[in-house]
Design a protein around this motif. Structure first.
Motif, PDB file in Angstrom:
ATOM      1  N   TYR A   1      -0.850   8.540 -10.119  1.00 14.52           N
ATOM      2  CA  TYR A   1      -1.313   7.404  -9.069  1.00 14.52           C
ATOM      3  C   TYR A   1      -3.124   7.575  -8.703  1.00 14.52           C
ATOM      4  O   TYR A   1      -3.134   8.460  -8.458  1.00 14.52           O
ATOM      5  CB  TYR A   1      -0.449   7.898  -8.241  1.00 14.52           C
ATOM      6  CG  TYR A   1       0.889   8.076  -8.416  1.00 14.52           C
ATOM      7  CD1 TYR A   1       1.860   7.226  -8.562  1.00 14.52           C
ATOM      8  CD2 TYR A   1       1.650   9.189  -8.909  1.00 14.52           C
ATOM      9  CE1 TYR A   1       3.429   6.944  -9.266  1.00 14.52           C
ATOM     10  CE2 TYR A   1       2.736   9.233  -9.560  1.00 14.52           C
ATOM     11  CZ  TYR A   1       3.897   7.941  -9.652  1.00 14.52           C
ATOM     12  OH  TYR A   1       4.653   8.296  -9.965  1.00 14.52           O
ATOM     13  N   THR A   2      -3.348   6.879  -9.061  1.00 13.59           N
ATOM     14  CA  THR A   2      -4.837   6.199  -8.699  1.00 13.59           C
ATOM     15  C   THR A   2      -4.865   5.390  -6.930  1.00 13.59           C
ATOM     16  O   THR A   2      -4.082   4.315  -6.986  1.00 13.59           O
ATOM     17  CB  THR A   2      -6.144   5.554  -9.311  1.00 13.59           C
ATOM     18  OG1 THR A   2      -5.857   6.280 -10.793  1.00 13.59           O
ATOM     19  CG2 THR A   2      -6.689   5.152  -9.029  1.00 13.59           C
ATOM     20  N   VAL A   3      -5.042   6.141  -6.369  1.00 15.59           N
ATOM     21  CA  VAL A   3      -5.324   5.603  -4.710  1.00 15.59           C
ATOM     22  C   VAL A   3      -6.868   4.761  -4.218  1.00 15.59           C
ATOM     23  O   VAL A   3      -7.952   5.414  -4.034  1.00 15.59           O
ATOM     24  CB  VAL A   3      -4.710   6.129  -3.847  1.00 15.59           C
ATOM     25  CG1 VAL A   3      -4.622   5.374  -2.387  1.00 15.59           C
ATOM     26  CG2 VAL A   3      -3.249   5.931  -4.492  1.00 15.59           C
TER      27      VAL A   3
ATOM     28  N   PHE B   1      -3.865  11.374  -8.140  1.00 15.77           N
ATOM     29  CA  PHE B   1      -2.524  12.142  -7.009  1.00 15.77           C
ATOM     30  C   PHE B   1      -1.562  12.515  -8.540  1.00 15.77           C
ATOM     31  O   PHE B   1      -1.132  11.517  -9.227  1.00 15.77           O
ATOM     32  CB  PHE B   1      -2.122  11.835  -6.152  1.00 15.77           C
ATOM     33  CG  PHE B   1      -2.884  11.363  -4.979  1.00 15.77           C
ATOM     34  CD1 PHE B   1      -3.056  13.037  -4.453  1.00 15.77           C
ATOM     35  CD2 PHE B   1      -3.681   9.929  -4.575  1.00 15.77           C
ATOM     36  CE1 PHE B   1      -3.881  12.722  -2.896  1.00 15.77           C
ATOM     37  CE2 PHE B   1      -4.216   9.995  -3.261  1.00 15.77           C
ATOM     38  CZ  PHE B   1      -4.630  11.226  -3.112  1.00 15.77           C
TER      39      PHE B   1
ATOM     40  N   TRP C   1       3.952  11.268  -6.761  1.00 13.08           N
ATOM     41  CA  TRP C   1       4.349  10.466  -6.670  1.00 13.08           C
ATOM     42  C   TRP C   1       4.198  10.347  -4.858  1.00 13.08           C
ATOM     43  O   TRP C   1       3.926   9.807  -3.929  1.00 13.08           O
ATOM     44  CB  TRP C   1       5.777   9.820  -6.557  1.00 13.08           C
ATOM     45  CG  TRP C   1       5.931   8.564  -5.750  1.00 13.08           C
ATOM     46  CD1 TRP C   1       7.449   8.379  -4.895  1.00 13.08           C
ATOM     47  CD2 TRP C   1       5.695   7.144  -5.609  1.00 13.08           C
ATOM     48  NE1 TRP C   1       7.350   7.107  -4.122  1.00 13.08           N
ATOM     49  CE2 TRP C   1       6.557   6.698  -4.055  1.00 13.08           C
ATOM     50  CE3 TRP C   1       4.768   6.786  -5.636  1.00 13.08           C
ATOM     51  CZ2 TRP C   1       6.052   5.099  -3.512  1.00 13.08           C
ATOM     52  CZ3 TRP C   1       3.611   5.825  -5.144  1.00 13.08           C
ATOM     53  CH2 TRP C   1       4.769   5.140  -4.235  1.00 13.08           C
TER      54      TRP C   1
ATOM     55  N   CYS D   1       1.172  10.550  -3.668  1.00 16.15           N
ATOM     56  CA  CYS D   1       0.539   9.159  -3.887  1.00 16.15           C
ATOM     57  C   CYS D   1       1.564   8.792  -2.209  1.00 16.15           C
ATOM     58  O   CYS D   1       0.428   8.491  -1.509  1.00 16.15           O
ATOM     59  CB  CYS D   1       0.932   8.823  -4.596  1.00 16.15           C
ATOM     60  SG  CYS D   1       0.497   7.719  -4.691  1.00 16.15           S
TER      61      CYS D   1
ATOM     62  N   GLN E   1       0.022   8.815   1.274  1.00 18.41           N
ATOM     63  CA  GLN E   1      -1.252   8.178   1.090  1.00 18.41           C
ATOM     64  C   GLN E   1      -1.115   6.805   1.581  1.00 18.41           C
ATOM     65  O   GLN E   1      -2.363   6.465   2.214  1.00 18.41           O
ATOM     66  CB  GLN E   1      -2.452   8.665   0.179  1.00 18.41           C
ATOM     67  CG  GLN E   1      -2.047  10.042  -0.187  1.00 18.41           C
ATOM     68  CD  GLN E   1      -3.042  11.016   0.631  1.00 18.41           C
ATOM     69  OE1 GLN E   1      -3.276  11.091   2.046  1.00 18.41           O
ATOM     70  NE2 GLN E   1      -1.658  11.583   0.161  1.00 18.41           N
TER      71      GLN E   1
ATOM     72  N   TYR F   1      -3.304   0.687  -5.224  1.00 25.31           N
ATOM     73  CA  TYR F   1      -2.538   2.005  -5.713  1.00 25.31           C
ATOM     74  C   TYR F   1      -2.143   2.007  -6.921  1.00 25.31           C
ATOM     75  O   TYR F   1      -1.419   0.207  -7.042  1.00 25.31           O
ATOM     76  CB  TYR F   1      -1.510   3.252  -4.777  1.00 25.31           C
ATOM     77  CG  TYR F   1      -0.264   2.097  -4.557  1.00 25.31           C
ATOM     78  CD1 TYR F   1       0.738   2.764  -4.947  1.00 25.31           C
ATOM     79  CD2 TYR F   1      -0.506   1.878  -3.183  1.00 25.31           C
ATOM     80  CE1 TYR F   1       1.574   1.646  -5.139  1.00 25.31           C
ATOM     81  CE2 TYR F   1       0.556   0.936  -2.983  1.00 25.31           C
ATOM     82  CZ  TYR F   1       1.571   0.494  -3.184  1.00 25.31           C
ATOM     83  OH  TYR F   1       2.551   0.280  -2.751  1.00 25.31           O
TER      84      TYR F   1
ATOM     85  N   SER G   1      -0.338   3.480 -11.033  1.00 22.37           N
ATOM     86  CA  SER G   1       0.308   4.604 -11.550  1.00 22.37           C
ATOM     87  C   SER G   1      -0.194   4.293 -13.023  1.00 22.37           C
ATOM     88  O   SER G   1      -0.071   2.741 -13.471  1.00 22.37           O
ATOM     89  CB  SER G   1       1.594   4.435 -11.521  1.00 22.37           C
ATOM     90  OG  SER G   1       2.287   3.436 -12.701  1.00 22.37           O
TER      91      SER G   1
END
Length: 207
Positions: A7-9, A18, A21, A24, A27, A36, A38
């Motif tokens: 997971y990109t935030v 991250f 989940w 993530c 955040q 964000y 996935s």
């Protein structure tokens, strides 16, 4: 065993990539304007982080968009809505974003013992009410055929049973139906063409 996702935030309490989940969610849950998504691999998630939210949510899943003419392009100056539900029924939340920038405009939930279709329906009505209140002419996108049909009928035709746990959810459904019965709107509501444009910008990125 389910395949691991990353997971990109881009915007949250902490940003970065991250590997689960729950981390993530810490955040972005309740963080206004969170951005964000996935990804299937760590490499893809890291590359996405080097780019930006919009570049990774507007990519088409197919090559159709490359040959699409202007009549099939979506309107960037618009609102997109979507819902996510963990289980069926399960914990549900929904949100709306401004398509051009990916900015989160509203975010509701978590609702217990809910369904994704209910969330999609509530998201559309929430968006319509907000746009009317602001006297905005922006169009609205949803990727849910079921929710769009319920909107046309002005009725949430769920088969979900009402319980003491999800009573507040049903109260929100009743409020949404009441709004549709008592209000007219000029907002253009359109189906998001996922097969051409990729995931709707309001997607929660958990697929």
């Amino acid at each position: 065993m389910a395949k691991q996702k990353f997971y990109t935030v881009w915007k949250g309490r902490n940003t970065g990539v991250f590997s689960d989940w729950d981390t993530c969610k810490e955040q972005i849950s309740g963080f206004e304007g969170a951005q964000y998504k996935s990804f299937e691999s760590l490499e893809a998630a890291n590359q996405a982080f080097k780019e930006n939210y919009w570049a990774n949510t507007s990519k088409s899943k197919t090559s159709k968009s490359k040959s699409a003419n202007t009549t099939t392009n979506f309107e960037k100056k618009s609102i997109a809505v979507d819902a996510a539900c963990s289980g069926n029924p399960g914990d549900m939340e929904y949100r709306g974003v401004y398509v051009k920038t990916g900015e989160e405009i509203f975010h509701q939930g978590v609702y217990k013992e809910a369904t994704n279709n209910i969330g999609e329906f509530l998201a559309i009505v929430h968006g319509l009410a907000l746009l009317k209140k602001k006297n905005s002419s922006l169009p609205l996108y949803s990727d849910s055929v079921t929710a769009l049909a319920w909107l046309k009928a002005k009725k949430c035709k769920t088969k979900l049973e009402r319980t003491s746990i999800n009573n507040s959810l049903f109260e929100r459904i009743e409020a949404a139906e009441k709004w549709l019965q008592e209000n007219s709107y000029t907002t253009k509501v359109m189906k998001w063409k996922t097969e051409v444009w990729g995931e709707i910008p309001a997607d929660f990125g958990r697929k």
